[in-house]
Design a protein around this motif. Structure first.
Motif, PDB file in Angstrom:
ATOM      1  N   ASP A 181     -33.720  13.713  -0.268  1.00 33.71           N
ATOM      2  CA  ASP A 181     -34.521  12.755  -1.143  1.00 33.71           C
ATOM      3  C   ASP A 181     -33.846  11.269  -1.181  1.00 33.71           C
ATOM      4  N   LYS A 182     -32.368  11.404  -1.645  1.00 36.77           N
ATOM      5  CA  LYS A 182     -31.837  10.268  -2.121  1.00 36.77           C
ATOM      6  C   LYS A 182     -31.153   9.581  -0.931  1.00 36.77           C
ATOM      7  N   LYS A 183     -31.391  10.220   0.192  1.00 33.08           N
ATOM      8  CA  LYS A 183     -30.802   9.777   1.625  1.00 33.08           C
ATOM      9  C   LYS A 183     -29.064   9.708   1.218  1.00 33.08           C
ATOM     10  N   ARG A 184     -28.553  10.677   1.086  1.00 32.39           N
ATOM     11  CA  ARG A 184     -26.908  10.818   0.727  1.00 32.39           C
ATOM     12  C   ARG A 184     -26.385  11.760   1.476  1.00 32.39           C
ATOM     13  N   ILE A 185     -25.242  11.667   2.138  1.00 33.54           N
ATOM     14  CA  ILE A 185     -24.349  12.287   2.667  1.00 33.54           C
ATOM     15  C   ILE A 185     -22.865  12.329   2.291  1.00 33.54           C
ATOM     16  N   ARG A 186     -22.615  13.277   1.397  1.00 38.31           N
ATOM     17  CA  ARG A 186     -21.084  13.084   1.003  1.00 38.31           C
ATOM     18  C   ARG A 186     -20.187  14.026   1.840  1.00 38.31           C
ATOM     19  N   LEU A 187     -19.143  13.480   2.001  1.00 40.21           N
ATOM     20  CA  LEU A 187     -18.149  14.215   3.049  1.00 40.21           C
ATOM     21  C   LEU A 187     -16.900  14.351   2.144  1.00 40.21           C
ATOM     22  N   SER A 188     -16.013  15.104   2.741  1.00 39.08           N
ATOM     23  CA  SER A 188     -14.668  15.665   2.159  1.00 39.08           C
ATOM     24  C   SER A 188     -13.980  15.739   3.043  1.00 39.08           C
ATOM     25  N   ASN A 189     -12.471  15.240   2.821  1.00 37.10           N
ATOM     26  CA  ASN A 189     -11.353  15.446   3.377  1.00 37.10           C
ATOM     27  C   ASN A 189     -10.546  16.877   2.936  1.00 37.10           C
ATOM     28  N   LYS A 190     -10.821  17.127   1.774  1.00 34.27           N
ATOM     29  CA  LYS A 190     -10.339  18.212   1.039  1.00 34.27           C
ATOM     30  C   LYS A 190     -10.833  19.431   1.533  1.00 34.27           C
ATOM     31  N   VAL A 191     -12.200  19.526   1.526  1.00 30.81           N
ATOM     32  CA  VAL A 191     -12.993  20.662   2.320  1.00 30.81           C
ATOM     33  C   VAL A 191     -12.498  20.723   3.845  1.00 30.81           C
ATOM     34  N   TYR A 192     -12.349  19.722   4.289  1.00 25.77           N
ATOM     35  CA  TYR A 192     -12.097  19.670   5.745  1.00 25.77           C
ATOM     36  C   TYR A 192     -10.631  20.208   6.059  1.00 25.77           C
ATOM     37  N   LYS A 193      -9.664  19.934   5.239  1.00 28.12           N
ATOM     38  CA  LYS A 193      -8.280  20.584   5.189  1.00 28.12           C
ATOM     39  C   LYS A 193      -8.442  22.050   4.945  1.00 28.12           C
ATOM     40  N   GLU A 194      -9.030  22.281   3.971  1.00 28.41           N
ATOM     41  CA  GLU A 194      -9.054  23.770   3.567  1.00 28.41           C
ATOM     42  C   GLU A 194      -9.782  24.633   4.808  1.00 28.41           C
ATOM     43  N   LYS A 195     -10.899  23.924   5.284  1.00 23.40           N
ATOM     44  CA  LYS A 195     -11.656  24.619   6.390  1.00 23.40           C
ATOM     45  C   LYS A 195     -10.426  24.869   7.576  1.00 23.40           C
ATOM     46  N   LYS A 196      -9.793  23.794   7.903  1.00 27.98           N
ATOM     47  CA  LYS A 196      -8.960  24.038   9.029  1.00 27.98           C
ATOM     48  C   LYS A 196      -7.671  25.051   8.545  1.00 27.98           C
ATOM     49  N   GLU A 197      -7.246  25.004   7.495  1.00 25.06           N
ATOM     50  CA  GLU A 197      -6.390  25.845   7.101  1.00 25.06           C
ATOM     51  C   GLU A 197      -6.747  27.367   7.219  1.00 25.06           C
ATOM     52  N   ASN A 198      -8.034  27.677   6.671  1.00 20.83           N
ATOM     53  CA  ASN A 198      -8.480  29.114   6.803  1.00 20.83           C
ATOM     54  C   ASN A 198      -8.640  29.163   8.257  1.00 20.83           C
ATOM     55  N   GLU A 199      -9.186  28.416   9.192  1.00 28.31           N
ATOM     56  CA  GLU A 199      -9.295  28.629  10.559  1.00 28.31           C
ATOM     57  C   GLU A 199      -8.015  28.969  11.040  1.00 28.31           C
ATOM     58  N   ALA A 200      -6.962  28.386  10.705  1.00 30.05           N
ATOM     59  CA  ALA A 200      -5.709  28.772  11.142  1.00 30.05           C
ATOM     60  C   ALA A 200      -5.255  30.129  10.923  1.00 30.05           C
ATOM     61  N   THR A 201      -5.345  30.309   9.552  1.00 26.85           N
ATOM     62  CA  THR A 201      -4.904  31.704   9.117  1.00 26.85           C
ATOM     63  C   THR A 201      -5.788  32.796   9.780  1.00 26.85           C
ATOM     64  N   GLN A 202      -7.080  32.514  10.033  1.00 22.34           N
ATOM     65  CA  GLN A 202      -7.715  33.614  10.773  1.00 22.34           C
ATOM     66  C   GLN A 202      -7.311  33.900  12.386  1.00 22.34           C
TER      67      GLN A 202
END
Length: 561
Positions: A516-537
């Motif tokens: 509705d507000k035409k917004r996309i919020r991105l996060s390097n923190k979420v990206y880092k956590e995602k990558k760390e979880n993938e590495a752990t798995q």
């Protein structure tokens, strides 16, 4: 040297001396000079000291308010004399000069045709009188005032006169009242008075046309049909309307045998227009009228002779922004109109032409619905968007924010006359508004992005801009996402501007998407956590470590139990 026998019409020496003194004295006779052409002008504006007139040819004139004893109504036709243009670009006009020139024209014509006129005694002199005639001062010698000059007239007396001699240099004349009296035919008047009375309808023969009226012979008596009594219509032209020797039916308005005057009327054969209005015209009534004139603010419609109404420009067409009336109607066209208001006191009638047509907004909800896709022409481009034709008399607005999903939108994207395809977003018939959009022809790319990349998804892009508030990342389909400072990785928060350059490839994670507000919020923190979880798995599932000796696997197994 032989002398001639004096006649009663010879001026006495004292009278001649008085006449010359009057002509030479500015205290008695004013010398007027012709200023220019006399025209009929329509009053369009009234100010405290000035009146403004439409003098055609896309020109406006101005006249001093002091020249009017009574201020005419807006739209009324006034005879004025044209003077030179003033520094403000308006043409200076004079009502009094027009009256003086018209009066002088009548005097000259009356002198040629030996016509009787009527003036008023403005001053009593020892050798005669000063007569006022339409702003001009004329000299009536005592010897030509009456058969019995000792019977003096008083100031304000109305006298018929005939021109003896014009004094063109002074805009004046020597006149005679006695000559008229001596030429009266008493016997004809006696017979006429026995046969007729005021108010009778008679038939006469037109014998002469002059600028101020028509002379008609009725049973041997010459009567005057004055121009003001010919038609209820203002500015009526008599030259083309009547023929010499033709018969005409008239009404006797006045009979004055003493001054040999017979007043006749033509317009009095019909009812006075505003009396007719009182009994025959009602608000909301539909009538047929003829277009008599067109102005930028509306059209004047002739309801009947001498009776006009104004249809304002806003009451001619249902269009949101009406054009000049000439785009819808033409002069002398007969149109149907509705009476909107009647003001007897101010003699004004308001008419509506569009009120006799179907209001297109009443049916628009059935013709056009939300979601419809149309292809039409751009009518105009304004600061906030473009107006597009929906149907005759109805426009729709495409706001510039609805041009494209991409931001910022270009307000100059559309051009006047361009054919575009668009979608109906909203139809508000009550407020006469239709909202349209171009971008709505395509799916909202933010919704598509949200479906494809839910929260936590890894996305790739390029640095579009490094701003004080964060990093703008160019994503697929020209969408832009924001990595805010507080969402950047801890190691890069302080040196974000140094580590990111425009055009650099970026891999990050989606924090959230707001279509509705035409917004996309991105996060390097979420990206880092995602990558760390993938590495752990990946490490946990590694084949090189037996599950019995893998503490993480044992821990996961216990959690499942």
């Amino acid at each position: 040297m032989t002398g001639r026998t004096p006649t009663p019409f010879d001026l006495a020496e004292e009278e001649l001396k008085t006449l010359q003194q009057l002509l030479d004295s500015s205290n008695h006779v004013t010398e007027y000079k012709k200023k220019g052409e006399i025209i009929n002008a329509r009053l369009i504006k009234i100010e405290e000291r000035k009146l403004y007139f439409d003098i055609s040819d896309k020109q406006e004139g101005v006249c001093s308010r002091d020249e009017f004893d009574e201020i005419p109504a807006i739209g009324e036709i006034v005879s004025v004399a044209v003077r030179k243009k003033n520094p403000e670009g308006f043409v200076n006009l004079s009502k009094k000069e027009a009256e003086r020139q018209n009066a002088w024209k009548i005097l000259k014509e009356a002198s040629k045709t030996n016509t009787n006129l009527t003036g008023e005694v403005s001053k009593v002199l020892p050798a005669g009188y000063l007569l006022q005639y339409k702003g001009l001062e004329l000299f009536l010698p005592l010897s030509h005032s009456s058969l019995r000059p000792q019977n003096r007239f008083t100031t304000g007396a109305s006298l018929d006169f005939r021109i003896l001699k014009l004094k063109e240099q002074y805009y004046s004349a020597v006149v005679s009242h006695r000559k008229i009296i001596e030429e009266k035919n008493d016997s004809l008047w006696d017979a006429f008075l026995k046969k007729h009375q005021e108010g009778d309808i008679i038939e006469g023969i037109i014998i002469q046309k002059v600028s101020f009226g028509i002379f008609v012979e009725v049973d041997g008596i010459i009567g005057l049909l004055h121009q003001n009594d010919i038609s209820w219509k203002e500015g009526f032209v008599i030259t083309k309307s009547f023929s010499i020797h033709s018969k005409i039916k008239l009404k006797i308005l006045s009979m004055d045998p003493k001054n040999n005057r017979l007043g006749l009327g033509l317009k009095q054969l019909s009812e006075e227009p505003w009396k007719w209005v009182e009994t025959n015209l009602k608000v909301d009534q539909k009538i047929h009228a003829k277009v008599s004139s067109l102005t930028p603010y509306g059209a004047f419609l002739e309801i009947r002779e001498g009776l006009q109404g104004l249809s304002h420009i806003s009451d001619i067409s249902w269009e949101r922004k009406p054009k000049h009336p000439q785009h819808y109607i033409r002069l002398n066209q007969e149109v149907e109109a509705k009476v909107l208001s009647i003001n007897i006191e101010e003699k004004r009638i308001s008419l509506g032409i569009k009120q006799c047509m179907e209001d297109p907004w009443k049916m628009i909800s059935q013709e056009v619905k939300e979601g419809d896709i149309l292809e039409r022409k751009i009518l105009s481009v304004v600061q906030f968007g473009s107006f597009v034709s929906i149907r005759k008399g109805i426009d729709g607005l495409i706001h510039f924010r609805d041009y494209s999903w991409n931001e910022p939108n270009d307000p100059k994207m559309l051009k006047k006359g361009q054919i575009v395809k668009f979608k109906i977003l909203q139809v508000d018939a009550e407020n006469k508004r239709i909202a349209c959009g171009l971008k709505q022809l395509e799916d909202n790319p933010y919704i598509s992005f949200e479906k494809k990349y839910p929260k936590g998804s890894i996305v790739k892009g390029k640095v579009h801009k490094v701003a004080s508030f964060g990093i703008l990342v160019q994503l697929e389909n020209n969408l832009t996402g924001l990595i805010a400072d507080f969402e950047a990785s801890e190691a890069k928060q302080k040196e974000m501007h140094k580590n990111y350059k425009k055009g650099d490839p970026v891999e990050t994670a989606v924090l959230y998407t707001d279509p509705d507000k035409k917004r996309i919020r991105l996060s390097n923190k979420v990206y880092k956590e995602k990558k760390e979880n993938e590495a752990t798995q990946h490490y946990i599932k590694s084949e090189h470590m037996p599950a019995t000796f893998n503490p993480f696997a044992n821990l996961l197994s216990q959690e499942k139990k």
